[in-house]
Design a protein around this motif. Sequence first.
Motif, PDB file in Angstrom:
ATOM      1  N   TYR A  78       0.822  -1.210   0.000  1.00 19.29           N
ATOM      2  CA  TYR A  78       0.000   0.000   0.000  1.00 19.29           C
ATOM      3  C   TYR A  78       0.860   1.265   0.000  1.00 19.29           C
ATOM      4  O   TYR A  78       0.444   2.312   0.481  1.00 19.29           O
ATOM      5  CB  TYR A  78      -0.957  -0.005   1.198  1.00 19.29           C
ATOM      6  CG  TYR A  78      -0.325  -0.424   2.508  1.00 19.29           C
ATOM      7  CD1 TYR A  78       0.309   0.501   3.336  1.00 19.29           C
ATOM      8  CD2 TYR A  78      -0.361  -1.749   2.908  1.00 19.29           C
ATOM      9  CE1 TYR A  78       0.890   0.110   4.528  1.00 19.29           C
ATOM     10  CE2 TYR A  78       0.226  -2.153   4.107  1.00 19.29           C
ATOM     11  CZ  TYR A  78       0.847  -1.220   4.910  1.00 19.29           C
ATOM     12  OH  TYR A  78       1.432  -1.611   6.088  1.00 19.29           O
ATOM     13  N   ASP A  79       2.065   1.157  -0.570  1.00 19.08           N
ATOM     14  CA  ASP A  79       2.970   2.288  -0.563  1.00 19.08           C
ATOM     15  C   ASP A  79       2.534   3.413  -1.493  1.00 19.08           C
ATOM     16  O   ASP A  79       3.080   4.516  -1.421  1.00 19.08           O
ATOM     17  CB  ASP A  79       4.392   1.836  -0.924  1.00 19.08           C
ATOM     18  CG  ASP A  79       4.429   0.883  -2.104  1.00 19.08           C
ATOM     19  OD1 ASP A  79       4.090  -0.302  -1.899  1.00 19.08           O
ATOM     20  OD2 ASP A  79       4.764   1.320  -3.215  1.00 19.08           O
ATOM     21  N   ASP A  82      -0.702   7.438   0.923  1.00 27.22           N
ATOM     22  CA  ASP A  82      -0.076   8.117   2.053  1.00 27.22           C
ATOM     23  C   ASP A  82      -0.875   7.742   3.306  1.00 27.22           C
ATOM     24  O   ASP A  82      -1.877   8.389   3.636  1.00 27.22           O
ATOM     25  CB  ASP A  82      -0.066   9.623   1.836  1.00 27.22           C
ATOM     26  CG  ASP A  82       0.741  10.366   2.902  1.00 27.22           C
ATOM     27  OD1 ASP A  82       0.864   9.846   4.028  1.00 27.22           O
ATOM     28  OD2 ASP A  82       1.223  11.473   2.613  1.00 27.22           O
ATOM     29  N   VAL A  83      -0.432   6.686   3.962  1.00 30.36           N
ATOM     30  CA  VAL A  83      -1.191   6.149   5.096  1.00 30.36           C
ATOM     31  C   VAL A  83      -1.209   7.143   6.254  1.00 30.36           C
ATOM     32  O   VAL A  83      -2.232   7.288   6.942  1.00 30.36           O
ATOM     33  CB  VAL A  83      -0.609   4.795   5.531  1.00 30.36           C
ATOM     34  CG1 VAL A  83      -1.319   4.272   6.774  1.00 30.36           C
ATOM     35  CG2 VAL A  83      -0.734   3.782   4.399  1.00 30.36           C
ATOM     36  N   ASP A  84      -0.118   7.853   6.482  1.00 31.39           N
ATOM     37  CA  ASP A  84      -0.098   8.841   7.559  1.00 31.39           C
ATOM     38  C   ASP A  84      -1.122   9.939   7.312  1.00 31.39           C
ATOM     39  O   ASP A  84      -1.819  10.379   8.241  1.00 31.39           O
ATOM     40  CB  ASP A  84       1.295   9.454   7.702  1.00 31.39           C
ATOM     41  CG  ASP A  84       2.317   8.477   8.266  1.00 31.39           C
ATOM     42  OD1 ASP A  84       1.897   7.484   8.894  1.00 31.39           O
ATOM     43  OD2 ASP A  84       3.515   8.705   8.071  1.00 31.39           O
ATOM     44  N   PRO A 208       7.095  -4.982   4.457  1.00 27.28           N
ATOM     45  CA  PRO A 208       6.402  -3.915   3.722  1.00 27.28           C
ATOM     46  C   PRO A 208       7.360  -2.803   3.333  1.00 27.28           C
ATOM     47  O   PRO A 208       8.413  -2.607   3.965  1.00 27.28           O
ATOM     48  CB  PRO A 208       5.353  -3.425   4.724  1.00 27.28           C
ATOM     49  CG  PRO A 208       5.929  -3.765   6.066  1.00 27.28           C
ATOM     50  CD  PRO A 208       6.694  -5.046   5.866  1.00 27.28           C
ATOM     51  N   THR A 210       8.219   0.833   3.479  1.00 25.51           N
ATOM     52  CA  THR A 210       7.962   2.052   4.243  1.00 25.51           C
ATOM     53  C   THR A 210       9.186   2.952   4.123  1.00 25.51           C
ATOM     54  O   THR A 210      10.194   2.571   3.520  1.00 25.51           O
ATOM     55  CB  THR A 210       7.716   1.724   5.730  1.00 25.51           C
ATOM     56  OG1 THR A 210       8.943   1.197   6.289  1.00 25.51           O
ATOM     57  CG2 THR A 210       6.602   0.686   5.903  1.00 25.51           C
ATOM     58  N   ASP A 211       9.098   4.131   4.710  1.00 24.83           N
ATOM     59  CA  ASP A 211      10.277   5.001   4.711  1.00 24.83           C
ATOM     60  C   ASP A 211      11.455   4.314   5.396  1.00 24.83           C
ATOM     61  O   ASP A 211      12.610   4.501   5.003  1.00 24.83           O
ATOM     62  CB  ASP A 211       9.953   6.320   5.423  1.00 24.83           C
ATOM     63  CG  ASP A 211       9.014   7.205   4.614  1.00 24.83           C
ATOM     64  OD1 ASP A 211       8.891   6.985   3.396  1.00 24.83           O
ATOM     65  OD2 ASP A 211       8.403   8.108   5.214  1.00 24.83           O
ATOM     66  N   THR A 213      12.085   1.044   5.491  1.00 24.25           N
ATOM     67  CA  THR A 213      12.611  -0.130   4.786  1.00 24.25           C
ATOM     68  C   THR A 213      13.057   0.168   3.359  1.00 24.25           C
ATOM     69  O   THR A 213      13.631  -0.703   2.714  1.00 24.25           O
ATOM     70  CB  THR A 213      11.562  -1.254   4.746  1.00 24.25           C
ATOM     71  OG1 THR A 213      10.401  -0.798   4.032  1.00 24.25           O
ATOM     72  CG2 THR A 213      11.166  -1.684   6.150  1.00 24.25           C
ATOM     73  N   ARG A 214      12.793   1.356   2.859  1.00 26.75           N
ATOM     74  CA  ARG A 214      13.258   1.704   1.504  1.00 26.75           C
ATOM     75  C   ARG A 214      14.779   1.617   1.456  1.00 26.75           C
ATOM     76  O   ARG A 214      15.468   2.182   2.294  1.00 26.75           O
ATOM     77  CB  ARG A 214      12.786   3.099   1.117  1.00 26.75           C
ATOM     78  CG  ARG A 214      13.102   3.501  -0.321  1.00 26.75           C
ATOM     79  CD  ARG A 214      12.536   4.870  -0.626  1.00 26.75           C
ATOM     80  NE  ARG A 214      11.079   4.874  -0.520  1.00 26.75           N
ATOM     81  CZ  ARG A 214      10.243   4.533  -1.524  1.00 26.75           C
ATOM     82  NH1 ARG A 214      10.747   4.187  -2.694  1.00 26.75           N
ATOM     83  NH2 ARG A 214       8.933   4.556  -1.339  1.00 26.75           N
ATOM     84  N   ASN A 317      -4.007   0.769   9.199  1.00 25.74           N
ATOM     85  CA  ASN A 317      -3.785   1.932  10.076  1.00 25.74           C
ATOM     86  C   ASN A 317      -4.887   2.010  11.131  1.00 25.74           C
ATOM     87  O   ASN A 317      -5.729   2.899  11.101  1.00 25.74           O
ATOM     88  CB  ASN A 317      -3.727   3.220   9.264  1.00 25.74           C
ATOM     89  CG  ASN A 317      -5.021   3.527   8.516  1.00 25.74           C
ATOM     90  OD1 ASN A 317      -5.787   2.610   8.165  1.00 25.74           O
ATOM     91  ND2 ASN A 317      -5.284   4.795   8.274  1.00 25.74           N
TER      92      ASN A 317
END
Length: 324
Positions: A78-79, A82-84, A208, A210-211, A213-214, A317
């Motif tokens: 789901y990248d 913008d989940v935040d 997943p 995420t910032d 794990t990129r 989320n």
Amino acid sequence: MTAPFILVTDCDLPGTVIEDTLRGAGLRADRAASGSPDDIAVLGAEAEGLVVQWARIDGDLMDRMPNLRLISRVGIGYDMIDVDAATARGIAVANTPSYCIEEVAAHTVAMIMTQARGLPAYDRAVRAGTWKAVDARPLAVRPSTTTVSVLGFGRIGSLVARGLRGLGFRVLVADPYAPADAVREAGCEPVGIPDAIARADILTLHVPLTDATRHLIDAAALATMKPGAVIVNTCRGPLIDEDALAASLRDAHLGGAALDVFAGEPLAADSPLRDLDQVLLTPHAAWYSPEALADLPVHAAQNIIRSFAGESVPIVNPSFAAAR
């Protein structure tokens, strides 16, 4: 009372299964003219739900959809959402985590075994007229003396780990969210991420994007890996710094890689990964089977239907409710 309106932002799967499933449940549904923000916003102003495959959904676009309360992703990752931003606006984000677990795990194990037994090199050699069993590249391993590190012990990673243990591999698992006892019960050893990377003969990724794990696997991480080690990625392309990976392969530090996902897809025609014989490439196909293809759009639509009926769905989320 007017039924809730659900907008399908984009979908490259055949047919109109998503819309048909939503309408069959009594919801109104339509598809945007394209996945561009403006085309989404044209119909999205009244949308209470979105079904998204690849369209980028950021906070600015969410603000143009004031009635939005749920975004359902057509897929596991789901990248593109913008989940935040969604959480801050009280919007739930759901994915479809169960439609292709078996397929991705099987594809991963197939990639691992293909590289672990040197099958591409054997195939090329036989076709070229060479008949020599001892020339497997990059590897020809005995499972019981080979360490596979699995990063991520979720639905897919845990199935891969158990399958590899069944074949006799030594399996390390790095997942800060997985209980160590559960990892041990699967016959695997829980370790930290740096240890898993450094000890792996074969490294497979199941985390997943995420910032945090990129480019988890960057030049520094690759330098800690064993000479001749192999990387397998059926998860998300940007987990790996592809330039650093190609350099490590060219320098013969790494022995090989098997990749189903890439930073940009389709893989660029000038990607150095295309020119490396020790790299096995597949076209983001690990998810595919006829059954998974049929399930995926239905699962994405059912997230909307079930959530609007007050039922539980796979929300990524759960803190979104605090913003309501």
